[in-house]
Design a protein around this motif. Structure first.
Motif, mmCIF file in Angstrom:
data_model
loop_
_atom_site.group_PDB
_atom_site.id
_atom_site.type_symbol
_atom_site.label_atom_id
_atom_site.label_comp_id
_atom_site.label_asym_id
_atom_site.label_seq_id
_atom_site.Cartn_x
_atom_site.Cartn_y
_atom_site.Cartn_z
ATOM 1 N N LEU A 181 0.838 -1.205 0.000
ATOM 2 C CA LEU A 181 0.000 0.000 0.000
ATOM 3 C C LEU A 181 0.871 1.252 0.000
ATOM 4 O O LEU A 181 0.637 2.189 -0.768
ATOM 5 N N TYR A 182 1.862 1.271 0.860
ATOM 6 C CA TYR A 182 2.710 2.458 1.017
ATOM 7 C C TYR A 182 3.500 2.747 -0.266
ATOM 8 O O TYR A 182 3.584 3.903 -0.702
ATOM 9 N N GLN A 183 4.080 1.724 -0.856
ATOM 10 C CA GLN A 183 4.847 1.927 -2.087
ATOM 11 C C GLN A 183 3.971 2.530 -3.175
ATOM 12 O O GLN A 183 4.382 3.468 -3.875
ATOM 13 N N ASN A 184 2.767 2.004 -3.334
ATOM 14 C CA ASN A 184 1.896 2.452 -4.423
ATOM 15 C C ASN A 184 1.252 3.802 -4.146
ATOM 16 O O ASN A 184 1.041 4.604 -5.057
ATOM 17 N N LEU A 185 0.931 4.058 -2.881
ATOM 18 C CA LEU A 185 0.206 5.285 -2.536
ATOM 19 C C LEU A 185 1.141 6.463 -2.260
ATOM 20 O O LEU A 185 0.783 7.612 -2.534
ATOM 21 N N VAL A 186 2.303 6.192 -1.691
ATOM 22 C CA VAL A 186 3.174 7.278 -1.220
ATOM 23 C C VAL A 186 4.447 7.397 -2.050
ATOM 24 O O VAL A 186 4.723 8.446 -2.644
#
Length: 463
Positions: A181-186
């Motif tokens: 989630l973090y890689q894709n969103l942030v």
């Protein structure tokens, strides 16, 4: 750790579980999450591949589908954090952001700071359920609409903040999902971001953003909506069939303004034209009091028959409302007063003609189930929309593709389509809606429902 049936695991019995079988099927994160949330650490817990699979179905996929929805529409609109019109936040946005701050506080102070694994995980499950099944469901049209106004920006920013914060809160317990989630969103949109969620700062909550009153009010709205759905289920009226009105009774005088304040949410959620507050529940429901022999017998012994008769002679509505709100009701027997407690009497509610009612404690939802020709037409139109959307999906159309929609329908259904053509066109992204004796298009389907027949055909059109 016991087997799925609660029996001690034993190679002799053959009920042991190979951890790699579970991890290979459902993943390490789901396995970890089940172990964290199944029961407090000091307690035994059942364990099986199917129980871990339940985590995947009820929690992981719920969160992933919410994330997937956001990514799909953000990419479609080319939305990035900080882009678009200045946000104007609705009450629904403010509630979610308030709940998010409260979640960070719960997970941080109540969970991790106290080494309480249940308090560090279960509140996240509850939040994700409300995020998906309340906030997102109530906000879908804000993402669907064309353009990028202040309301749409607010919906994007609210959902984005929730998902990024969840990735950080989940990092210690679901490290792989959190990282994805973090890689894709942030990381994909911020070149200055920490390179991993496991290196990022832990979220800090802002007490000033926690609106306890709004959180309470929205919980009441969700309770009333749930009762409205229960009343619909009892009536066997389909959710897609609009109804004229839903009326509610609430638990206290302080809650009476909630129905009017959140009327638009309740109307949309329950598919009704209007909502109102019941001035008296006599309008929609009749009450009966059923004294419980076991409880009365244990407490009053030989006096219980007279107590029972005194209860039956009470004014039904006033007494029922007091019992349902948790108050006792006095009765007099042989010149002596006795307080009858709510757990000593069963309150039976019966819907009056034209209504369907569901209640829980002092809360009550009453739906007017009488259908006018206009309401029936609108219900048929919604059935048509559902079938067009299914055909769009089967045909592989993109969610933003515009279409030409042609149809051949039985006379009653054709009348309903023409009466609601603007609604159908808007919902299905149809730039043209035409009646045809022989519909032609690259996608074609026929169906029958509610005694009606229809054939529909789609052609893709340029915007």
């Amino acid at each position: 750790i016991l087997d799925g049936e609660g029996k001690k695991m034993s190679k002799h019995i053959g009920n042991v579980v190979n951890p790699w079988d579970v991890i290979n099927k459902h993943g390490a994160d789901a396995t970890r999450w089940y172990m964290y949330t199944a029961s407090p650490p000091a307690n035994s817990r059942n364990f099986s591949i199917d129980l871990v699979g339940e985590v995947l179905r009820t929690f992981t996929l719920t969160l992933w589908n919410t994330y997937s929805f956001f990514v799909t529409y953000a990419n479609l609109d080319n939305w990035k954090p900080g882009s678009g019109e200045p946000a104007v936040y609705s009450d629904l946005d403010k509630w979610l952001l308030s709940s998010l701050e409260n979640l960070v506080r719960e997970v941080t102070d109540g969970g991790f700071e106290n080494y309480d694994v249940i308090a560090a995980t279960r509140p996240i499950e509850a939040f994700v359920d409300q995020l998906s099944n309340w906030y997102l469901r109530r906000s879908r049209r804000r993402f669907w609409k064309s353009g990028a106004d202040a309301d749409k920006t607010a919906a994007y920013e609210t959902l984005y903040k929730a998902l990024v914060t969840l990735s950080k809160l989940l990092a210690p317990t679901m490290p792989f999902l959190a990282e994805e989630l973090y890689q894709n969103l942030v990381v994909s949109v911020d070149e200055n971001a920490f390179e991993s969620v496991h290196l990022a700062e832990w979220p800090e909550y802002d007490e000033t953003l926690i609106d306890a009153k709004l959180n309470y009010d929205m919980n009441v709205v969700m309770k009333l909506a749930s009762l409205g759905h229960a009343a619909r289920a009892k009536s066997s009226v389909k959710v897609r069939q609009p109804l004229s009105e839903a009326a509610f009774a609430v638990g206290s005088a302080e809650e009476t303004d909630i129905v009017s304040k959140f009327a638009d949410i309740l109307e949309d959620e329950l598919n009704v034209k209007s909502v109102s507050l019941l001035t008296t529940s006599d309008e929609a429901v009749a009450y009966r009091l059923n004294p419980l022999p076991k409880q009365l017998g244990q407490k009053y012994k030989g006096l219980s028959p007279k107590i029972r008769q005194a209860i039956l002679e009470l004014p039904a509505r006033e007494s029922a409302e007091r019992f349902l709100s948790g108050q006792s009701v006095p009765v007099s027997v042989d010149g002596q007063d006795y307080d009858i407690e709510p757990d000593e009497v069963e309150v039976i509610t019966e819907s009056r003609a034209g209504y369907e009612v569901a209640s829980e404690g002092a809360y009550l939802a009453a739906l007017i189930t009488t259908l006018t020709p206009e309401l029936i037409n609108e219900g048929l139109a919604r059935e048509v929309v559902r079938r067009v959307q299914a055909l769009r999906k089967d045909a592989g159309l993109d969610i933003a593709d515009r279409i030409r929609l042609s149809y051949a329908a039985s006379p009653r259904l054709a009348e309903a389509i023409e009466a609601n053509r603007d609604y159908i066109s808007s919902e299905t992204l149809a730039l043209a809606l035409e009646s045809s004796q022989e519909p032609v298009g690259f996608a074609l389907a026929s169906d029958s429902f509610d005694g009606e027949e229809i054939t529909i055909a789609l052609e893709k059109m340029e915007r």
